[in-house]
Design a protein around this motif. Structure first.
Motif, mmCIF file in Angstrom:
data_model
loop_
_atom_site.group_PDB
_atom_site.id
_atom_site.type_symbol
_atom_site.label_atom_id
_atom_site.label_comp_id
_atom_site.label_asym_id
_atom_site.label_seq_id
_atom_site.Cartn_x
_atom_site.Cartn_y
_atom_site.Cartn_z
ATOM 1 N N LYS A 35 0.845 -1.196 0.000
ATOM 2 C CA LYS A 35 0.000 0.000 0.000
ATOM 3 C C LYS A 35 0.882 1.248 0.000
ATOM 4 C CE LYS A 35 -3.576 -2.539 2.420
ATOM 5 N NZ LYS A 35 -4.466 -2.613 3.581
ATOM 6 N N SER A 36 0.249 2.408 -0.035
ATOM 7 C CA SER A 36 1.009 3.649 0.093
ATOM 8 C C SER A 36 1.669 3.687 1.466
ATOM 9 C CB SER A 36 0.087 4.858 -0.077
ATOM 10 O OG SER A 36 -0.804 4.959 1.026
ATOM 11 N N LEU A 37 2.753 4.430 1.584
ATOM 12 C CA LEU A 37 3.458 4.499 2.861
ATOM 13 C C LEU A 37 2.551 5.057 3.957
ATOM 14 C CD1 LEU A 37 7.046 5.747 1.880
ATOM 15 C CD2 LEU A 37 6.219 3.399 2.231
ATOM 16 N N GLY A 38 1.740 6.046 3.611
ATOM 17 C CA GLY A 38 0.835 6.622 4.604
ATOM 18 C C GLY A 38 -0.178 5.615 5.109
ATOM 19 N N GLN A 39 -0.770 4.860 4.200
ATOM 20 C CA GLN A 39 -1.778 3.873 4.586
ATOM 21 C C GLN A 39 -1.133 2.722 5.365
ATOM 22 O OE1 GLN A 39 -5.035 4.549 4.057
ATOM 23 N NE2 GLN A 39 -5.473 2.776 5.366
ATOM 24 N N GLU A 113 11.337 12.903 13.877
ATOM 25 C CA GLU A 113 12.383 12.815 12.860
ATOM 26 C C GLU A 113 11.829 12.132 11.611
ATOM 27 O OE1 GLU A 113 14.997 14.410 13.079
ATOM 28 O OE2 GLU A 113 15.575 14.607 15.172
ATOM 29 N N PHE A 114 11.295 10.919 11.796
ATOM 30 C CA PHE A 114 10.737 10.171 10.664
ATOM 31 C C PHE A 114 9.606 9.267 11.151
ATOM 32 C CE2 PHE A 114 15.185 11.027 9.561
ATOM 33 C CZ PHE A 114 15.003 11.737 8.387
ATOM 34 N N LEU A 115 8.779 8.832 10.203
ATOM 35 C CA LEU A 115 7.726 7.850 10.448
ATOM 36 C C LEU A 115 8.050 6.612 9.614
ATOM 37 C CD1 LEU A 115 4.582 10.168 10.089
ATOM 38 C CD2 LEU A 115 5.770 9.558 12.204
ATOM 39 N N ILE A 116 8.022 5.439 10.236
ATOM 40 C CA ILE A 116 8.436 4.209 9.559
ATOM 41 C C ILE A 116 7.201 3.373 9.241
ATOM 42 C CG2 ILE A 116 9.850 2.135 9.753
ATOM 43 C CD1 ILE A 116 11.449 3.866 11.920
ATOM 44 N N ALA A 117 6.885 3.257 7.968
ATOM 45 C CA ALA A 117 5.649 2.609 7.529
ATOM 46 C C ALA A 117 5.610 1.126 7.897
ATOM 47 C CB ALA A 117 5.468 2.783 6.020
ATOM 48 N N HIS A 118 6.730 0.442 7.758
ATOM 49 C CA HIS A 118 6.775 -1.009 7.939
ATOM 50 C C HIS A 118 6.343 -1.447 9.328
ATOM 51 C CE1 HIS A 118 9.189 -4.815 8.715
ATOM 52 N NE2 HIS A 118 8.334 -5.171 7.782
ATOM 53 N N THR A 119 6.681 -0.657 10.351
ATOM 54 C CA THR A 119 6.353 -1.016 11.729
ATOM 55 C C THR A 119 5.365 -0.072 12.387
ATOM 56 O OG1 THR A 119 8.301 0.222 12.486
ATOM 57 C CG2 THR A 119 8.578 -2.148 12.115
ATOM 58 N N GLY A 120 4.990 1.017 11.705
ATOM 59 C CA GLY A 120 4.115 1.999 12.336
ATOM 60 C C GLY A 120 4.809 2.722 13.475
ATOM 61 N N SER A 121 6.117 2.966 13.332
ATOM 62 C CA SER A 121 6.909 3.571 14.409
ATOM 63 C C SER A 121 7.195 5.040 14.139
ATOM 64 C CB SER A 121 8.244 2.832 14.575
ATOM 65 O OG SER A 121 8.033 1.472 14.885
ATOM 66 N N VAL A 122 7.281 5.806 15.228
ATOM 67 C CA VAL A 122 7.654 7.217 15.183
ATOM 68 C C VAL A 122 9.081 7.326 15.703
ATOM 69 C CG1 VAL A 122 7.115 9.545 16.004
ATOM 70 C CG2 VAL A 122 5.255 7.886 15.629
ATOM 71 N N MET A 123 9.962 7.905 14.905
ATOM 72 C CA MET A 123 11.336 8.123 15.358
ATOM 73 C C MET A 123 11.456 9.547 15.883
ATOM 74 S SD MET A 123 14.992 7.952 13.296
ATOM 75 C CE MET A 123 15.203 6.165 13.327
ATOM 76 N N ILE A 142 1.035 13.850 21.083
ATOM 77 C CA ILE A 142 0.470 14.209 19.781
ATOM 78 C C ILE A 142 1.617 14.594 18.861
ATOM 79 C CG2 ILE A 142 -1.070 15.773 18.548
ATOM 80 C CD1 ILE A 142 -2.578 16.119 21.262
ATOM 81 N N VAL A 143 1.752 13.863 17.761
ATOM 82 C CA VAL A 143 2.842 14.097 16.812
ATOM 83 C C VAL A 143 2.269 14.728 15.547
ATOM 84 C CG1 VAL A 143 4.658 13.025 15.433
ATOM 85 C CG2 VAL A 143 4.123 12.119 17.707
ATOM 86 N N ILE A 144 2.863 15.825 15.127
ATOM 87 C CA ILE A 144 2.486 16.462 13.865
ATOM 88 C C ILE A 144 3.650 16.286 12.900
ATOM 89 C CG2 ILE A 144 1.880 18.628 12.727
ATOM 90 C CD1 ILE A 144 0.565 19.527 15.318
ATOM 91 N N ALA A 145 3.387 15.645 11.766
ATOM 92 C CA ALA A 145 4.459 15.296 10.831
ATOM 93 C C ALA A 145 4.057 15.632 9.401
ATOM 94 C CB ALA A 145 4.793 13.815 10.944
ATOM 95 N N ARG A 146 5.054 15.753 8.555
ATOM 96 C CA ARG A 146 4.829 15.990 7.133
ATOM 97 C C ARG A 146 4.952 14.678 6.362
ATOM 98 N NH1 ARG A 146 8.983 18.928 8.608
ATOM 99 N NH2 ARG A 146 10.297 17.771 7.128
ATOM 100 N N LYS A 147 4.322 14.626 5.223
ATOM 101 C CA LYS A 147 4.366 13.394 4.425
ATOM 102 C C LYS A 147 5.774 13.067 3.939
ATOM 103 C CE LYS A 147 -0.478 13.532 3.053
ATOM 104 N NZ LYS A 147 -1.462 13.746 1.986
#
Length: 204
Positions: A35-39, A113-123, A142-147
């Motif tokens: 799927k898309s990285l966001g999904q 820093e980053f969002l990891i799609a594979h594990t749903g983790s927030v760095m 609450i994390v606000i991040a860019r795509k």
């Protein structure tokens, strides 16, 4: 009639397995992301009790953020990062600046820093304004991040953070996968045991 020694040797011989197959070292370590990285990020984080809001614009992000903050007094919503404070102020979202040890905090609003799609983790890292406390101390994170902060796998995130800090890495780099939880006590799942009991990620 076979002796006891012969019986034991026969059993050992019959128990010997054929030569094991060598692993395929060229095969992918991770399963592919279909799927898309966001999904993919949304599904994997929500599978461990996090909440993800995929927003198409700043206006939509603000609406979702207001909904998340609706039951939190404005004095208990805290942000330490200049750019996020500008976004909150520009859109009329009441909050206060972080002052160490001065007030109770119900919700900490941070970037990442980053969002990891594979594990749903927030760095996150200690290089973010607010340091280590803002992602650990408040009951709600609450994390606000860019795509453009979305990456596919963990190794990609580590490659990118090394490039972001080429001279010296932050003293702490942390992966957050869902709210804090433990089942150490009588095997009962307890949320918020060692950190936030809720994790919300708003992505735009």
């Amino acid at each position: 009639m076979a002796s006891a020694r012969e019986e034991i040797l026969n059993r050992l011989k019959n128990a010997i397995h054929p030569e094991p197959e060598m692993p395929d070292f060229d095969a992918p370590v991770y399963h592919s992301i279909e799927k898309s990285l966001g999904q993919a990020f949304k599904e994997n984080l929500e599978a461990v009790n996090g909440s993800v809001y995929l927003c198409q614009s700043e206006d939509e992000l603000v609406d979702k953020l207001r909904a998340v903050l609706q039951d939190i007094p404005e004095t208990d919503a805290v942000c330490a990062e200049d750019k996020l404070q500008e976004l909150l102020t520009r859109n009329g979202i009441k909050h206060r600046n972080y002052e160490k040890g001065k007030h109770a905090i119900e919700a900490g609003i941070t970037s990442c820093e980053f969002l990891i799609a594979h594990t749903g983790s927030v760095m996150v890292s200690s290089a973010l304004q607010g340091g280590r406390q803002m992602s650990v101390y408040p009951p709600q994170h609450i994390v606000i991040a860019r795509k453009d902060q979305l990456v596919d796998y963990l190794h990609t995130a580590y490659d990118k953070i090394r490039k972001k800090f080429p001279d010296q890495l932050p003293s702490q780099i942390t992966l957050i996968t869902g709210p804090s939880r433990t089942a150490d006590i009588e095997k009962t799942l307890v949320m918020g045991a060692h950190g936030p009991r809720e994790l919300h990620v708003l992505l735009y």
